[in-house]
Design an enzyme around this catalytic site. Sequence first.
Site, PDB file in Angstrom:
ATOM      1  N   GLY A   1      -3.821  11.438   5.995  1.00 12.03           N
ATOM      2  CA  GLY A   1      -2.702  12.374   6.127  1.00 12.03           C
ATOM      3  C   GLY A   1      -1.548  11.834   6.947  1.00 12.03           C
ATOM      4  CG  PHE A   2      -0.627  12.799   9.802  1.00 12.90           C
ATOM      5  CD1 PHE A   2       0.645  13.352   9.657  1.00 12.90           C
ATOM      6  CD2 PHE A   2      -1.735  13.617   9.641  1.00 12.90           C
ATOM      7  CE1 PHE A   2       0.807  14.699   9.357  1.00 12.90           C
ATOM      8  CE2 PHE A   2      -1.588  14.970   9.341  1.00 12.90           C
ATOM      9  CZ  PHE A   2      -0.319  15.510   9.206  1.00 12.90           C
ATOM     10  N   GLY A   3       0.050   8.317   9.412  1.00 13.32           N
ATOM     11  CA  GLY A   3      -0.047   6.980   9.973  1.00 13.32           C
ATOM     12  C   GLY A   3      -0.186   7.065  11.491  1.00 13.32           C
ATOM     13  N   GLY A   4      -0.488   5.948  12.104  1.00 11.90           N
ATOM     14  CA  GLY A   4      -0.471   5.861  13.565  1.00 11.90           C
ATOM     15  C   GLY A   4      -1.624   6.519  14.291  1.00 11.90           C
TER      16      GLY A   4
ATOM     17  CG  MET B   1      -9.533   7.418   3.951  1.00 13.59           C
ATOM     18  SD  MET B   1      -7.901   6.662   4.035  1.00 13.59           S
ATOM     19  CE  MET B   1      -7.299   7.103   5.647  1.00 13.59           C
TER      20      MET B   1
ATOM     21  CG  ASP C   1      -0.754   5.734   2.439  1.00 13.24           C
ATOM     22  OD1 ASP C   1      -1.938   5.693   2.058  1.00 13.24           O
ATOM     23  OD2 ASP C   1      -0.284   4.964   3.299  1.00 13.24           O
TER      24      ASP C   1
ATOM     25  CG  ASP D   1      -5.610   3.314   4.481  1.00 14.41           C
ATOM     26  OD1 ASP D   1      -4.803   3.097   5.397  1.00 14.41           O
ATOM     27  OD2 ASP D   1      -5.346   4.048   3.506  1.00 14.41           O
ATOM     28  N   GLY D   2      -6.474   2.667   8.033  1.00 11.05           N
ATOM     29  CA  GLY D   2      -6.294   3.602   9.138  1.00 11.05           C
ATOM     30  C   GLY D   2      -6.594   2.981  10.481  1.00 11.05           C
ATOM     31  N   GLY D   3      -5.580   2.870  11.308  1.00 11.93           N
ATOM     32  CA  GLY D   3      -5.786   2.359  12.666  1.00 11.93           C
ATOM     33  C   GLY D   3      -6.158   0.886  12.735  1.00 11.93           C
TER      34      GLY D   3
ATOM     35  CG  HIS E   1      -1.887   1.116   1.282  1.00 10.24           C
ATOM     36  ND1 HIS E   1      -3.065   1.116   0.569  1.00 10.24           N
ATOM     37  CD2 HIS E   1      -1.860   2.298   1.951  1.00 10.24           C
ATOM     38  CE1 HIS E   1      -3.726   2.236   0.797  1.00 10.24           C
ATOM     39  NE2 HIS E   1      -3.018   2.979   1.633  1.00 10.24           N
TER      40      HIS E   1
ATOM     41  N   GLY F   1      -0.264   0.062   8.821  1.00 13.01           N
ATOM     42  CA  GLY F   1       1.059   0.673   8.847  1.00 13.01           C
ATOM     43  C   GLY F   1       1.707   0.492  10.196  1.00 13.01           C
TER      44      GLY F   1
HETATM   45  C1  DX5 Z   1      -3.301   7.612   6.128  1.00 10.83           C
HETATM   46  C2  DX5 Z   1      -2.915   6.542   5.148  1.00 10.83           C
HETATM   47  C3  DX5 Z   1      -2.818   5.188   5.712  1.00 10.83           C
HETATM   48  C4  DX5 Z   1      -1.855   5.047   6.836  1.00 10.83           C
HETATM   49  C5  DX5 Z   1      -2.208   3.820   7.627  1.00 10.83           C
HETATM   50  O1  DX5 Z   1      -3.572   8.776   5.456  1.00 10.83           O
HETATM   51  O2  DX5 Z   1      -3.850   6.490   4.084  1.00 10.83           O
HETATM   52  O3  DX5 Z   1      -2.545   4.236   4.698  1.00 10.83           O
HETATM   53  O4  DX5 Z   1      -0.521   4.988   6.414  1.00 10.83           O
HETATM   54  O5  DX5 Z   1      -1.375   3.759   8.721  1.00 10.83           O
HETATM   55  P1  DX5 Z   1      -1.865   3.190  10.138  1.00 10.83           P
HETATM   56  O6  DX5 Z   1      -2.169   1.746   9.922  1.00 10.83           O
HETATM   57  O7  DX5 Z   1      -0.681   3.425  11.003  1.00 10.83           O
HETATM   58  O8  DX5 Z   1      -3.082   3.979  10.544  1.00 10.83           O
HETATM   59 ZN    ZN Z   2      -3.639   4.775   2.615  1.00  8.50          ZN
END
Ligand code: DX5
Ligand code: ZN
Length: 218
Positions: free
Chosen positions: A142-145, A137, A35, A175-177, A33, A197
């Site tokens: 915008g951000f991981g974690g 989503m 981003d 996707d996300g968390g 994946h 992620g």
């Molecule tokens: C956020 C991204 C995700 C993100 C997922 O904008 O689209 O793909 O990297 O990361 P985690 O799993 O850490 O939420």
């Molecule tokens: Zn993503």
Amino acid sequence: MATLIAPSMLSADFGKLAADVQMVNESDADIFHLDIMDGLFVPNISYGFPVVDAISRLAKKPLDAHLMIVDPDRYVERFAQSGVKYLSVHIEACTHLHRTLQNIRERGMKAGIALNPHTPASLLKDILPDADFVLVMSVNPGFGGQKFIESSLEKISDIREMALKRAPHLLIEVDGGVNKENAPLLVKAGADILVAGNSIFSTPSPAEAVRELKSICC
Ligand code: DX5
Ligand code: ZN
């Protein structure tokens, strides 16, 4: 169909990217994946074609590019050249979504529609037959974690129900968390592809984290 696991390379260590790509190649993961963020559609900038192409040269599994950018049509052809198989664009960023999805399919890629957390599933009603997958989503992009938004579960069920009639082959990606606690619930709600992620790359053994996610879901 077995649930597909898609590690988000945003959480990889870019100082040793080749090693992290290799880890995914050798793991139980199914998809890379990627981003892509432009600093306009989302308040962050990630990486561009030099990194996508480097991953593409090393990857032995399909690439899934998630475009968090304005005017994604400008880059559809370029992502096809990079060897991307799954390409998703945000419904919120596309004025002519039908045309954009056709453009993606004409270039031999699977066309995906990504939805921000505030965007209702009902907006998909007319366009669903023209998509190969929907990316839900479950955090603000915008951000991981970040922390998983619980209402995403109901959104996934709603899309699955809508797809039964309108697009039986539709895949749902979340996707996300995503982590090993919520993964079984997501699969039960109808998710086919789990992006993860932080819950993979921030663990002492990412390959083991992938294995655990895959075993929970299949
Ligand atoms: C956020 C991204 C995700 C993100 C997922 O904008 O689209 O793909 O990297 O990361 P985690 O799993 O850490 O939420
Ligand atoms: Zn993503």
